[in-house]
Design an enzyme around this catalytic site. Structure first.
Site, PDB file in Angstrom:
ATOM      1  CG  HIS A 161      45.537  37.370  33.660  1.00  0.00           C
ATOM      2  ND1 HIS A 161      44.330  37.648  33.279  1.00  0.00           N
ATOM      3  CD2 HIS A 161      45.354  36.196  34.430  1.00  0.00           C
ATOM      4  CE1 HIS A 161      43.619  36.694  33.267  1.00  0.00           C
ATOM      5  NE2 HIS A 161      44.097  35.491  34.088  1.00  0.00           N
ATOM      6  CD  GLU A 162      47.607  34.019  36.424  1.00  0.00           C
ATOM      7  OE1 GLU A 162      47.174  33.845  37.550  1.00  0.00           O
ATOM      8  OE2 GLU A 162      47.197  33.518  35.520  1.00  0.00           O
ATOM      9  CG  HIS A 164      43.644  35.760  39.100  1.00  0.00           C
ATOM     10  ND1 HIS A 164      42.300  35.758  39.128  1.00  0.00           N
ATOM     11  CD2 HIS A 164      44.134  35.099  38.094  1.00  0.00           C
ATOM     12  CE1 HIS A 164      41.985  35.246  38.126  1.00  0.00           C
ATOM     13  NE2 HIS A 164      42.893  35.026  37.428  1.00  0.00           N
ATOM     14  CG  HIS A 200      39.508  39.246  43.470  1.00  0.00           C
ATOM     15  ND1 HIS A 200      38.665  38.567  42.092  1.00  0.00           N
ATOM     16  CD2 HIS A 200      38.397  39.901  44.126  1.00  0.00           C
ATOM     17  CE1 HIS A 200      37.461  38.692  42.543  1.00  0.00           C
ATOM     18  NE2 HIS A 200      37.435  39.501  43.621  1.00  0.00           N
TER      19      HIS A 200
END
Length: 676
Positions: A461-462, A465, A468
């Site tokens: 998940h991190e 980020h 992104h």
């Protein structure tokens, strides 16, 4: 205050001294003020280049100091840093207000905004102009007289309270430990016990086993410990943090709610949630609340059914007690093993930190052609932090990534991503510097630290980020990467979680086929519980920021709201208000619903890979990079989603993934934006 002159423009962490921060901020703030004054004093008519672009260029040195300080304050927070956090926050609040409330500057911004359709701006310039103008209005620029002064005072006070809230949570978490003896460890995995022994030894308790309130320890003890009294002890300590005592956050919450309400009303909003969600994908609290309520009803029904199964198991074994919150994870794990042939401990044994991290890198390579090279010569801010050079397949620089995955006493809890430098190309290409932080319980060999499936998902998940930020391709720094609406920012990171359970990746991790098949069944039991935990926190957050804060007792409000929605007795909010750092020491006030909102997007978006017949389909990945990751906030997020998916998002995949489509479930699905 020299420039960062290490490889890739990285900071020299070994040359940073906390005592230098306050004078560095003073110098950088003064420099930024001079740059702003030059913009306001410009005799030429206001234009995009002379106002909006000039503001983007201003404050580069302040941005570097600010990003560096807050990274260290969250990931390496020693007494020296904590002692100046309040001073730094006050300096930045006053400086920000002096810019937001500069009438000459706002007049020039407003003039560009008024003429924006006639200036021949491209789409990104138009988006930036609107974003800058909106930021001034939300910052109180249009207020006058006493209202403007009051707004600035509120902003400074809220910043100070936020720091106190976070420091209380950090202190309460770090200040509690549980020392166990060997006979107390029944059921707890051996690798966890090994790490607990190492922690105990480091604190002078050789031969014993030390557990903390890090979420990793909490989840392990609640899931595996055969000792009900130990589970209860851990649960009460974890959920009771900052709810009274030396680090009581309840008065801070009450004051923050009153001040947030007052600031919103000064700007003409009925409540703080209206203010914060203006400009979000939801476009207002009504749509966000509607999604939460649509999910809550079937989730609660499912959770109650799951609880009945757990109680039946307890009764069949002659337990003689009613299911409690500290029992749920433990007995749910037993049900998964017995009825669904899912052994989470066996799955955990194959999820080693180093291998899972490398798997995340491999996914980014297969999807986007990225390569990650460890750079041990680069200074880092803690001994177990690693630095990675990121390049495209053609060798072109993409950016720099720091990974900081292991728990330390000087870290804030949880997991997050941040940036020391963002991508932009106003005056030539600038590559990002990104870091990811987690709090996984350390094994003797850090890279052999075993992760639960949820922790492996957190790592992915991190990393989502981080991708992104790394794959951003915009001109202006204010639009880069994750600078998007709060209820869109979690979409790329939630999407990334799908690949840690992809059979291809699990095989690369050495997972046997029977465990891969079991992982496919993991969500067959327990989604009611998981959804209720998350959704209850979201409902309380949104509701408390829509309520009248005058005279409001946060603890009573939490109890009353949970009673009104029928919160099952044996489930607690994932984050209770006294330690809800997302909301009171982060950017999620009124917006914790964003995780569920973004999950609508991510489940629907992953369907594009499923429809292509290959979760590594390069055509879909290229489109995802081009339409979602690269544009950042250079266009409306719904436009980005539609450009990728070819249509508006659909809730049905979320409901299916959370096992919530069933009799009594949701009859109609809906897209996640009013009017669409």
């Amino acid at each position: 205050m020299r420039a960062w002159d290490g490889p890739f423009g990285a900071p020299s962490f070994d040359a940073i001294h906390v005592a230098d921060f306050l004078p560095a901020f003073e110098i950088a703030i003064a420099e930024h003020r001079r740059e702003i004054d030059a913009i306001t004093a410009d005799p030429t008519p206001p234009g995009f280049d002379t106002v909006i672009a000039a503001m983007e260029r201003a404050g580069e040195r302040l941005s570097r100091v600010r990003r560096l300080f807050w990274m260290l304050a969250s990931a390496r927070s020693d007494d020296a840093i904590r002692s100046i956090e309040g001073d730094v926050s006050a300096m930045l609040s006053r400086h920000g207000a002096s810019i937001d409330h500069d009438p000459t500057l706002f007049a020039r911004v407003a003039a560009v905004h008024l003429a924006r359709e006639r200036l021949g701006l491209d789409a990104e310039q138009l988006r930036l102009t609107e974003k800058v103008h909106r930021g001034f209005v939300w910052g109180g620029a249009a207020l006058e007289g006493e209202a403007k002064l009051r707004f600035a005072a509120i902003d400074e006070r809220l910043a100070a309270l936020s720091i106190r809230f976070g420091q209380n949570v950090l202190a309460a978490t770090a200040g509690w430990t549980m020392l166990l003896d060997a006979q107390d460890l029944s059921g707890i995995p051996a690798d966890v016990c090994e790490g607990a022994a190492q922690k105990a030894k480091s604190q002078g308790h050789e031969g014993r086993f030390l557990f903390t309130l890090d979420r990793g320890d909490f989840e392990v003890v609640l899931t595996y410990s055969d000792r009900r009294d130990i589970r209860e002890r851990m649960w009460r300590a974890f959920t009771g943090r900052c709810d009274g005592g030396e680090h009581d956050n309840r008065p801070i919450i009450a004051e923050m709610l009153r001040l947030r309400q007052e600031s919103a009303r000064l700007l003409g909003y009925a409540c703080y949630a209206d203010y914060r969600l203006d400009g979000s994908m939801a476009a207002g609290p009504e749509a966000a609340d509607a999604l939460l309520r649509r999910v809550w009803a079937p989730a609660r029904t499912q959770a109650l059914a799951e609880g009945a199964v757990l109680q039946e198991m307890i009764d069949a074994e002659g337990g003689g007690f009613m299911l409690a919150a500290w029992d749920w994870r433990y007995h749910a794990e037993r049900v998964r093993r017995a009825q669904h042939q899912v052994d989470m401990a066996a799955i955990r044994s194959h999820l080693r930190l180093g291998a899972v991290r490398d798997a995340a890198f491999a996914v980014a390579g297969r999807l986007y052609g990225l390569r990650f090279e460890q750079r041990p010569e680069l200074p880092v801010y803690a001994a177990d932090v690693l630095a990675w050079a990121v390049t495209n397949a053609d060798g072109a620089d993409v950016g720099l990534l720091y990974t900081d995955h292991l728990a330390r006493a000087d870290k804030h809890g949880g997991a997050w991503m941040g940036s020391l430098r963002v991508q932009e190309k106003m005056d030539g290409p600038v590559t990002p510097i990104v870091y990811v932080v987690a709090n996984f319980a350390r094994a003797a060999d850090p890279l052999e630290t075993a992760l639960s499936l949820d922790e492996a998902r957190t790592l992915f998940h991190e990393f989502g980020h981080a991708l992104h930020m790394l794959l951003s391709d915009v001109t202006y720094p204010s639009l880069a990467g994750t600078a998007v609406a709060r209820d869109f920012v979690e979409f790329p990171s939630k999407l990334m979680e799908h690949w840690i359970v992809a059979p291809e990746i699990l095989r690369d991790l050495g997972m046997p086929e029977e465990l891969i098949e079991a992982i496919g069944r993991v969500d067959d039991f327990g989604q009611g519980f998981a959804t209720v935990e998350l959704t209850a926190s979201s409902i309380v957050d949104l509701a408390i920021h829509r309520a009248d804060a005058d005279g409001l007792d946060p603890a009573e409000f939490e109890r009353r709201t949970l009673a009104e929605i029928g919160m099952p007795d044996a489930i607690a909010m994932r984050h209770r208000l006294p330690h809800f750092t997302h909301v009171f020491d982060g950017g999620y006030a009124s917006a914790y619903y964003s995780y569920l909102w973004s999950e609508v997007l991510d489940e629907d978006a992953f369907g594009a890979f499923i429809e292509a017949g290959n979760v590594f389909d390069r055509g879909v990945a290229v489109r995802l990079r081009r339409e979602v990751l690269a544009p950042g906030d250079s266009r409306d997020p719904l436009q980005s989603y539609i450009a990728f998916r070819g249509r508006a998002p659909d809730e049905a995949p979320l409901l299916a993934a959370r096992r919530l489509i069933a009799d009594g479930g949701i009859a109609d699905t809906a897209v996640v934006r009013d009017g669409v």
